[in-house]
Motif scaffolding. Structure first.
Motif, PDB file in Angstrom:
ATOM      1  N   ASP A  37      79.781  64.258  28.365  1.00 17.12           N
ATOM      2  CA  ASP A  37      79.583  63.080  27.502  1.00 17.12           C
ATOM      3  C   ASP A  37      78.127  62.640  27.590  1.00 17.12           C
ATOM      4  O   ASP A  37      77.502  62.723  28.644  1.00 17.12           O
ATOM      5  CB  ASP A  37      80.473  61.904  27.943  1.00 17.12           C
ATOM      6  CG  ASP A  37      81.913  62.032  27.510  1.00 17.12           C
ATOM      7  OD1 ASP A  37      82.245  62.966  26.764  1.00 17.12           O
ATOM      8  OD2 ASP A  37      82.715  61.175  27.933  1.00 17.12           O
ATOM      9  N   ARG A  38      77.608  62.154  26.473  1.00 15.08           N
ATOM     10  CA  ARG A  38      76.251  61.609  26.436  1.00 15.08           C
ATOM     11  C   ARG A  38      76.354  60.089  26.400  1.00 15.08           C
ATOM     12  O   ARG A  38      77.151  59.547  25.637  1.00 15.08           O
ATOM     13  CB  ARG A  38      75.492  62.137  25.234  1.00 15.08           C
ATOM     14  CG  ARG A  38      75.474  63.648  25.273  1.00 15.08           C
ATOM     15  CD  ARG A  38      74.271  64.408  24.881  1.00 15.08           C
ATOM     16  NE  ARG A  38      72.992  63.836  24.819  1.00 15.08           N
ATOM     17  CZ  ARG A  38      72.006  64.093  25.694  1.00 15.08           C
ATOM     18  NH1 ARG A  38      72.234  64.866  26.728  1.00 15.08           N
ATOM     19  NH2 ARG A  38      70.808  63.577  25.535  1.00 15.08           N
ATOM     20  N   ILE A  39      75.585  59.438  27.267  1.00 16.36           N
ATOM     21  CA  ILE A  39      75.604  57.985  27.316  1.00 16.36           C
ATOM     22  C   ILE A  39      74.188  57.454  27.150  1.00 16.36           C
ATOM     23  O   ILE A  39      73.208  58.118  27.493  1.00 16.36           O
ATOM     24  CB  ILE A  39      76.225  57.454  28.626  1.00 16.36           C
ATOM     25  CG1 ILE A  39      75.457  57.956  29.847  1.00 16.36           C
ATOM     26  CG2 ILE A  39      77.698  57.828  28.717  1.00 16.36           C
ATOM     27  CD1 ILE A  39      75.914  57.342  31.156  1.00 16.36           C
ATOM     28  N   THR A  40      74.083  56.251  26.613  1.00 17.17           N
ATOM     29  CA  THR A  40      72.800  55.586  26.454  1.00 17.17           C
ATOM     30  C   THR A  40      72.618  54.604  27.597  1.00 17.17           C
ATOM     31  O   THR A  40      73.509  53.798  27.876  1.00 17.17           O
ATOM     32  CB  THR A  40      72.734  54.853  25.101  1.00 17.17           C
ATOM     33  OG1 THR A  40      72.926  55.809  24.052  1.00 17.17           O
ATOM     34  CG2 THR A  40      71.403  54.162  24.922  1.00 17.17           C
ATOM     35  N   VAL A  41      71.473  54.685  28.235  1.00 20.51           N
ATOM     36  CA  VAL A  41      71.142  53.847  29.384  1.00 20.51           C
ATOM     37  C   VAL A  41      70.087  52.834  28.948  1.00 20.51           C
ATOM     38  O   VAL A  41      69.096  53.205  28.320  1.00 20.51           O
ATOM     39  CB  VAL A  41      70.582  54.712  30.530  1.00 20.51           C
ATOM     40  CG1 VAL A  41      70.235  53.859  31.734  1.00 20.51           C
ATOM     41  CG2 VAL A  41      71.554  55.818  30.898  1.00 20.51           C
ATOM     42  N   SER A  42      70.332  51.572  29.258  1.00 21.79           N
ATOM     43  CA  SER A  42      69.351  50.534  28.954  1.00 21.79           C
ATOM     44  C   SER A  42      69.317  49.536  30.116  1.00 21.79           C
ATOM     45  O   SER A  42      70.299  49.375  30.829  1.00 21.79           O
ATOM     46  CB  SER A  42      69.678  49.835  27.637  1.00 21.79           C
ATOM     47  OG  SER A  42      70.950  49.271  27.672  1.00 21.79           O
ATOM     48  N   PRO A  43      68.180  48.868  30.291  1.00 21.21           N
ATOM     49  CA  PRO A  43      68.075  47.935  31.418  1.00 21.21           C
ATOM     50  C   PRO A  43      68.882  46.662  31.174  1.00 21.21           C
ATOM     51  O   PRO A  43      69.194  46.319  30.037  1.00 21.21           O
ATOM     52  CB  PRO A  43      66.573  47.615  31.464  1.00 21.21           C
ATOM     53  CG  PRO A  43      66.097  47.839  30.080  1.00 21.21           C
ATOM     54  CD  PRO A  43      66.956  48.935  29.506  1.00 21.21           C
ATOM     55  N   CYS A  44      69.193  45.991  32.267  1.00 24.78           N
ATOM     56  CA  CYS A  44      69.950  44.749  32.200  1.00 24.78           C
ATOM     57  C   CYS A  44      69.420  43.825  33.290  1.00 24.78           C
ATOM     58  O   CYS A  44      69.112  44.271  34.390  1.00 24.78           O
ATOM     59  CB  CYS A  44      71.434  45.052  32.408  1.00 24.78           C
ATOM     60  SG  CYS A  44      72.494  43.623  32.287  1.00 24.78           S
ATOM     61  N   GLU A  45      69.329  42.550  32.979  1.00 26.80           N
ATOM     62  CA  GLU A  45      68.838  41.567  33.957  1.00 26.80           C
ATOM     63  C   GLU A  45      69.892  41.246  35.017  1.00 26.80           C
ATOM     64  O   GLU A  45      69.586  41.099  36.189  1.00 26.80           O
ATOM     65  CB  GLU A  45      68.446  40.276  33.235  1.00 26.80           C
ATOM     66  CG  GLU A  45      67.320  40.446  32.256  1.00 26.80           C
ATOM     67  CD  GLU A  45      65.976  40.129  32.859  1.00 26.80           C
ATOM     68  OE1 GLU A  45      65.935  39.389  33.853  1.00 26.80           O
ATOM     69  OE2 GLU A  45      64.985  40.639  32.328  1.00 26.80           O
ATOM     70  N   ASN A  46      71.139  41.098  34.590  1.00 23.51           N
ATOM     71  CA  ASN A  46      72.228  40.720  35.494  1.00 23.51           C
ATOM     72  C   ASN A  46      73.399  41.669  35.295  1.00 23.51           C
ATOM     73  O   ASN A  46      73.717  42.029  34.169  1.00 23.51           O
ATOM     74  CB  ASN A  46      72.691  39.292  35.202  1.00 23.51           C
ATOM     75  CG  ASN A  46      71.582  38.286  35.426  1.00 23.51           C
ATOM     76  OD1 ASN A  46      71.029  38.213  36.505  1.00 23.51           O
ATOM     77  ND2 ASN A  46      71.255  37.537  34.391  1.00 23.51           N
ATOM     78  N   TYR A  47      74.024  42.008  36.396  1.00 24.27           N
ATOM     79  CA  TYR A  47      75.187  42.889  36.345  1.00 24.27           C
ATOM     80  C   TYR A  47      76.425  42.094  36.735  1.00 24.27           C
ATOM     81  O   TYR A  47      76.369  41.229  37.606  1.00 24.27           O
ATOM     82  CB  TYR A  47      75.016  44.070  37.296  1.00 24.27           C
ATOM     83  CG  TYR A  47      73.782  44.886  36.998  1.00 24.27           C
ATOM     84  CD1 TYR A  47      73.719  45.683  35.876  1.00 24.27           C
ATOM     85  CD2 TYR A  47      72.680  44.836  37.848  1.00 24.27           C
ATOM     86  CE1 TYR A  47      72.589  46.435  35.594  1.00 24.27           C
ATOM     87  CE2 TYR A  47      71.545  45.583  37.578  1.00 24.27           C
ATOM     88  CZ  TYR A  47      71.508  46.378  36.451  1.00 24.27           C
ATOM     89  OH  TYR A  47      70.391  47.111  36.183  1.00 24.27           O
TER      90      TYR A  47
END
Length: 85
Positions: A37-47
């Motif tokens: 599977d291909r996934i898109t990774v993006s930054p996040c301030e809070n998890y």
């Protein structure tokens, strides 16, 4: 390719374009993500618990696992199809 180099390249791609696309390898995130599977990774301030994180883990390289909880600025994650944290 060296794990640290892969991590640095991923970070550089995200910094340059705001996101990156990677392929999932393995079965630790089944049944939600599958090998290839291909996934898109993006930054996040809070998890928040339930988020899927990509991180460089020891000698294993990049891992794609779900956040269970955080405590004292540490994140506890595991694969959906995995038993270990």
């Amino acid at each position: 390719m060296n794990n640290d180099l892969m991590y640095k390249l991923l970070k550089a791609q995200i910094k340059a374009s705001g996101q990156a696309e990677i392929s999932v390898v393995g079965v630790s995130m089944n049944p939600n993500l599958f090998d290839g599977d291909r996934i898109t990774v993006s930054p996040c301030e809070n998890y928040i618990p339930g988020d899927i994180l990509i991180f460089n883990y020891k000698q294993e390289g990049l891992l794609v696992h779900r956040l269970l909880y955080s405590k004292d600025e540490k994140y506890f994650c595991k694969g959906d199809n995995s038993f270990r944290l």
